[in-house]
Design a protein around this motif. Sequence first.
Motif, PDB file in Angstrom:
ATOM      1  N   ASP A  31     -11.410   1.233   8.627  1.00  0.00           N
ATOM      2  CA  ASP A  31     -12.426   0.816   7.673  1.00  0.00           C
ATOM      3  C   ASP A  31     -13.053  -0.511   8.044  1.00  0.00           C
ATOM      4  OD1 ASP A  31     -10.204  -0.647   7.358  1.00  0.00           O
ATOM      5  OD2 ASP A  31     -10.221  -0.654   5.153  1.00  0.00           O
ATOM      6  N   GLU A  32     -13.062  -0.838   9.325  1.00  0.00           N
ATOM      7  CA  GLU A  32     -13.538  -2.141   9.754  1.00  0.00           C
ATOM      8  C   GLU A  32     -15.043  -2.313   9.525  1.00  0.00           C
ATOM      9  OE1 GLU A  32     -14.134  -0.827  14.434  1.00  0.00           O
ATOM     10  OE2 GLU A  32     -12.709  -2.374  13.906  1.00  0.00           O
ATOM     11  N   ALA A  60     -17.089  -6.802   3.738  1.00  0.00           N
ATOM     12  CA  ALA A  60     -15.942  -7.569   3.256  1.00  0.00           C
ATOM     13  C   ALA A  60     -16.379  -8.509   2.157  1.00  0.00           C
ATOM     14  CB  ALA A  60     -15.329  -8.349   4.411  1.00  0.00           C
ATOM     15  N   TYR A  70     -12.260 -10.605  -2.259  1.00  0.00           N
ATOM     16  CA  TYR A  70     -11.029  -9.866  -2.537  1.00  0.00           C
ATOM     17  C   TYR A  70     -10.374  -9.414  -1.234  1.00  0.00           C
ATOM     18  CZ  TYR A  70      -7.806  -6.322  -4.190  1.00  0.00           C
ATOM     19  OH  TYR A  70      -6.677  -5.593  -4.418  1.00  0.00           O
ATOM     20  N   ASP A  71     -11.265  -8.991  -0.296  1.00  0.00           N
ATOM     21  CA  ASP A  71     -10.712  -8.584   0.999  1.00  0.00           C
ATOM     22  C   ASP A  71     -10.036  -9.772   1.697  1.00  0.00           C
ATOM     23  OD1 ASP A  71     -11.636  -5.878   0.885  1.00  0.00           O
ATOM     24  OD2 ASP A  71     -13.657  -6.648   1.282  1.00  0.00           O
ATOM     25  N   ARG A 126      -6.734 -10.166   0.098  1.00  0.00           N
ATOM     26  CA  ARG A 126      -5.796  -9.132   0.530  1.00  0.00           C
ATOM     27  C   ARG A 126      -5.291  -9.394   1.951  1.00  0.00           C
ATOM     28  NH1 ARG A 126      -7.934  -3.100   0.336  1.00  0.00           N
ATOM     29  NH2 ARG A 126      -9.096  -3.938   2.102  1.00  0.00           N
ATOM     30  N   VAL A 127      -6.205  -9.864   2.840  1.00  0.00           N
ATOM     31  CA  VAL A 127      -5.788 -10.172   4.226  1.00  0.00           C
ATOM     32  C   VAL A 127      -4.780 -11.321   4.223  1.00  0.00           C
ATOM     33  CG1 VAL A 127      -6.574 -11.094   6.432  1.00  0.00           C
ATOM     34  CG2 VAL A 127      -7.875  -9.296   5.301  1.00  0.00           C
ATOM     35  N   ALA A 187     -10.301  -9.011  10.203  1.00  0.00           N
ATOM     36  CA  ALA A 187     -11.114  -9.511   9.096  1.00  0.00           C
ATOM     37  C   ALA A 187     -12.442 -10.050   9.595  1.00  0.00           C
ATOM     38  CB  ALA A 187     -10.339 -10.598   8.340  1.00  0.00           C
ATOM     39  N   GLY A 228     -14.730  -7.309  10.154  1.00  0.00           N
ATOM     40  CA  GLY A 228     -15.175  -6.712   8.894  1.00  0.00           C
ATOM     41  C   GLY A 228     -16.188  -7.585   8.186  1.00  0.00           C
ATOM     42  N   ILE A 229     -16.077  -8.901   8.342  1.00  0.00           N
ATOM     43  CA  ILE A 229     -16.977  -9.822   7.636  1.00  0.00           C
ATOM     44  C   ILE A 229     -18.358  -9.842   8.272  1.00  0.00           C
ATOM     45  CG2 ILE A 229     -17.394 -12.282   7.135  1.00  0.00           C
ATOM     46  CD1 ILE A 229     -14.367 -12.565   6.792  1.00  0.00           C
TER      47      ILE A 229
END
Length: 552
Positions: free
Chosen positions: A16-17, A21, A24-25, A28-29, A49, A52-53
């Motif tokens: 799900d990369e 982001a 919250y992500d 979670r990381v 991360a 994803g960002i």
Amino acid sequence: MDASSSSNRVAHPGPDEDAPAGLYDIFRVGSAMFERPSTRRTFRLAEAAVRGIAGCTVQSAYVVSHGRLTRYSGADDHDLDLLVEACRGVNGVLTLGAGWIYALFFRGTGTVRGALAIQADHAPTGPEVDLLLALAEPTGAALAAADVISRERRQARELRRLGQAREASNRALAATIVQLNAQQSIREAIVTAAGSGRGEDRIVEAVSTVTQRPVVLQDSFGNDLAFAGARDPAIVPVGNFSAAGSAPAGWRVAPIRSGGEMLGAIGIYDPDDGRSDDDRFAIEYAGATLAVELAHRRNVAEVELRLGRELSDDLVSGAGPPDALARAEALHFDLGGLHRVVLFAWEKPTPNGVDVSAAVRHQLATMHVPALISRRAQMTLAVVADGHDLSQLYQKVSTALSSTRGTIGVGGSCTASDLPRSFAEATRALRIKAESRQPLGLSNHDELGLLRVLDMSEDGVRLERFIDEWLGVLIVHDLQHHADLVLTLTAYLDAGGNYDRTSAALVIHRSTLRYRLQRIRELSGLEINDPEARLNLHVAVRARAALNDHFR
């Protein structure tokens, strides 16, 4: 900067990369980073991360080691390393090549813990940069936690190692204390035995009790001084332990020395060589203690030897001290009977290190021959009581010294007042033997026969010279021509010049005898019937025969 193996590269994010982001992500990381804090896992999650960002890629990851940034993963790029290091912990864009390259630093507990060099084709939006900066907070904290955990693990391992080392030291110390206590008990037992008044016997008994084995003590001549333990005939030692390589099977021998001199040996029966450290210590300590005992015994003997030397020197010099009888009585020696002087000349040093005078003293005592012993520079002198068989003396002394390279001269029997004559005779017998073709062994002046009268070596005229003067030409002729002129002359002179008796003795015809006598006259230039020549020739042939017989 130092690069690590490429196998340490930060892992790529999951399936799900590509999903956008948010904070919250980031939360979670960060939570995932603290589940099992480690440098490798923290970087892997941070890289996922970052992708994803802002869809960025990680060029390099760095950790702080010994106060400076060190490459943790990524391809080697020295220029990039220098740019990241130049930022000095401040986030910012790096001017390197095409596209956007950014240095993102991670801080934990107020200190830079690591960094990522990230790259994208275009600069991220403001919110995306804010999320990247937000990611840096939990990442730095996770790296700090990972460092603390790693340090605690190292300290725990070191504490375990130190604990194990201390346990080993404690065990070794306890074993040493046990050993020292055991050795102290052994020392006390041996010291108590040494002071009991029967030192040698009690010391050997103490060693046997400690080792639970038979133990024997011998002097330097192989005589048993003490034995302890079961006297099984199969193991009773035979032979001289002090002599090299002579220990019987099953016996382990330790020599006892003092000042380099062999005093004796202590042996323990150990056929399987199974002695413990305590057993070896007992033997070693007993040997040192017995060295003192045996040295004292030797010192007493030395005093007696010195007193005997002084008296014997006075006696053979003809001084005849007025107190000689009293001094001899103090040494348990009777000067009232007949005596002989015996001289011993031996190689020095002896192979087994035993003193020649000590060996002579011991062997004469073993043969029950009373003696006064004197140690001289080149030989040993003994004044011995007459009436004893000395024929085995050379063999016994040779065995005691482990050497046959010696000569013994025995003088004639005489009273104490005539010992200078016996000394001169012993000297003559020793010299004649030493200068013979067989110089080793015993020479008794009483057995020299004609040599006692003819030996004039002390006046500068040697017997060999006299024989050569009167018979030399005939001896050489006989050797070169395999003739018997000397034998013929001897028979003729022994027969008093009688032709018939000479011919019969030689089993030859009278004409043959007449021819040989003429050859003797021609070769020697002597008239054999001249009284003076006849006397000298007869003495010469008799002396030659005596020499050949004595030195055979």
